[in-house]
Design a protein around this motif. Structure first.
Motif, PDB file in Angstrom:
ATOM      1  N   LEU A 151      11.171 -11.279   8.550  1.00 33.52           N
ATOM      2  CA  LEU A 151      11.481 -11.905   7.311  1.00 33.52           C
ATOM      3  C   LEU A 151      11.727 -10.872   6.129  1.00 33.52           C
ATOM      4  O   LEU A 151      12.530 -10.867   5.192  1.00 33.52           O
ATOM      5  CB  LEU A 151      10.745 -13.163   6.991  1.00 33.52           C
ATOM      6  N   PHE A 152      10.416 -10.133   5.999  1.00 32.77           N
ATOM      7  CA  PHE A 152      10.552  -9.400   4.881  1.00 32.77           C
ATOM      8  C   PHE A 152       9.069  -8.246   5.067  1.00 32.77           C
ATOM      9  O   PHE A 152       8.520  -8.398   5.900  1.00 32.77           O
ATOM     10  CB  PHE A 152      10.079 -10.031   3.349  1.00 32.77           C
ATOM     11  N   THR A 153       9.438  -7.035   4.032  1.00 29.96           N
ATOM     12  CA  THR A 153       8.238  -6.120   4.249  1.00 29.96           C
ATOM     13  C   THR A 153       8.058  -5.793   2.713  1.00 29.96           C
ATOM     14  O   THR A 153       9.017  -5.446   2.087  1.00 29.96           O
ATOM     15  CB  THR A 153       8.776  -4.853   4.835  1.00 29.96           C
ATOM     16  N   VAL A 154       6.763  -6.072   2.101  1.00 30.47           N
ATOM     17  CA  VAL A 154       6.309  -5.548   0.915  1.00 30.47           C
ATOM     18  C   VAL A 154       5.174  -4.628   0.786  1.00 30.47           C
ATOM     19  O   VAL A 154       4.569  -4.419   1.753  1.00 30.47           O
ATOM     20  CB  VAL A 154       6.221  -7.037  -0.035  1.00 30.47           C
ATOM     21  N   ASN A 155       5.266  -3.768  -0.391  1.00 31.71           N
ATOM     22  CA  ASN A 155       4.106  -2.968  -0.563  1.00 31.71           C
ATOM     23  C   ASN A 155       3.389  -3.414  -1.570  1.00 31.71           C
ATOM     24  O   ASN A 155       3.479  -4.274  -2.541  1.00 31.71           O
ATOM     25  CB  ASN A 155       4.691  -1.477  -1.145  1.00 31.71           C
ATOM     26  N   GLY A 156       1.793  -3.067  -1.653  1.00 32.04           N
ATOM     27  CA  GLY A 156       0.973  -3.472  -2.428  1.00 32.04           C
ATOM     28  C   GLY A 156      -0.206  -2.317  -2.836  1.00 32.04           C
ATOM     29  O   GLY A 156      -0.045  -1.203  -2.447  1.00 32.04           O
ATOM     30  N   TYR A 157      -1.268  -2.747  -3.169  1.00 32.70           N
ATOM     31  CA  TYR A 157      -2.495  -2.194  -3.493  1.00 32.70           C
ATOM     32  C   TYR A 157      -3.672  -3.040  -3.527  1.00 32.70           C
ATOM     33  O   TYR A 157      -3.696  -4.237  -3.242  1.00 32.70           O
ATOM     34  CB  TYR A 157      -2.414  -1.480  -4.928  1.00 32.70           C
ATOM     35  N   GLY A 158      -4.997  -2.419  -3.505  1.00 29.77           N
ATOM     36  CA  GLY A 158      -5.911  -2.974  -3.497  1.00 29.77           C
ATOM     37  C   GLY A 158      -7.254  -2.106  -3.834  1.00 29.77           C
ATOM     38  O   GLY A 158      -7.300  -0.980  -4.242  1.00 29.77           O
ATOM     39  N   ALA A 159      -8.438  -2.901  -3.457  1.00 29.11           N
ATOM     40  CA  ALA A 159      -9.759  -2.099  -3.689  1.00 29.11           C
ATOM     41  C   ALA A 159     -10.577  -3.013  -3.013  1.00 29.11           C
ATOM     42  O   ALA A 159     -10.719  -3.975  -2.522  1.00 29.11           O
ATOM     43  CB  ALA A 159     -10.275  -2.168  -5.234  1.00 29.11           C
ATOM     44  N   GLY A 160     -11.866  -2.345  -3.003  1.00 25.24           N
ATOM     45  CA  GLY A 160     -13.067  -2.789  -2.107  1.00 25.24           C
ATOM     46  C   GLY A 160     -14.314  -1.714  -2.195  1.00 25.24           C
ATOM     47  O   GLY A 160     -14.541  -1.138  -3.163  1.00 25.24           O
TER      48      GLY A 160
END
Length: 218
Positions: A151-160
């Motif tokens: 259906l879709f592919t998206v990019n993102g970011y994060g932390a931990g």
């Protein structure tokens, strides 16, 4: 000649002998100072690692566009990367920086994560060829990708954040074997396509992480 008293009697020594002995002492002193200056105070290593991450996922039900929060599912990430070490040989502390990636596919959900991790570790056991360290640090995710089926592919970011223990075996001169196990928590942020009717998708992963690697001192 220089007169000196030895056992109540006068004896004579040559001045050049005194100069030679003085020069010899000066040479030895300079050599010792050079050895101290050349003594390593910091050991640096670079390691190639294989890493795995067995984690659970948390998703708010309101943020689950598919209606499935995947509760109870284990997402197993596998990957690898590079890790650098800087150890203070006059103390028990080591800083390490890791750049690694991991991928996982559970049902229709596929995640790829690139981690940049900075951690401080402290030796609780240190012998000639073996170290046991406890560590803790922060995780930055400059890049992550999420795909749902076709259906879709998206990019993102994060932390931990992460903490754990590492064993280091110095098996050869300059070569080390590293075994690592710990706990990791990572929160990711994605902007989803408009057809999902959800603006932001924020899954979080938490669970056991391990790695194995070979390092080289330089």
């Amino acid at each position: 000649l220089l007169p000196v008293v030895v056992s109540g009697k006068i004896a004579y020594i040559q001045v050049k002998d005194i100069n030679s002995n003085t020069k010899l002492l000066q040479l030895r002193s300079a050599t010792e100072r050079r050895k101290e200056a050349d003594k390593k105070t910091v050991e640096k290593r670079v390691s190639v690692i294989y890493s795995g991450y067995a984690s659970f996922i948390n998703i708010d039900k309101d943020s689950s566009f598919s209606g499935d929060t995947n509760a109870g599912e284990i997402f197993y990430f596998s990957g690898g990367g590079l890790r650098g070490y800087s150890s203070d040989l006059n103390s028990n502390s080591t800083w390490r920086i890791t750049l690694d990636y991991g991928t996982t596919l559970v049902q229709k959900n596929e995640f790829t994560i690139l981690n940049l991790v900075g951690e401080y570790s402290y030796n609780i056991v240190q012998v000639s060829n073996y170290d046991l360290r406890l560590y803790g640090g922060l995780i930055a995710v400059p890049y992550t990708q999420y795909s749902y089926d076709d259906l879709f592919t998206v990019n993102g970011y994060g932390a931990g954040a992460s903490f754990g223990a590492e064993m280091v075996f110095k098996i050869l001169d300059g070569l080390g074997l590293h075994l690592d196990a710990g706990y990791s928590y990572t929160k990711l942020i994605f902007r989803l396509p408009s057809q999902t009717n959800i603006n932001k998708y924020e899954p979080s992963f938490h669970g056991a992480k391990f790695s194995a690697g070979l390092s080289f001192a330089y």
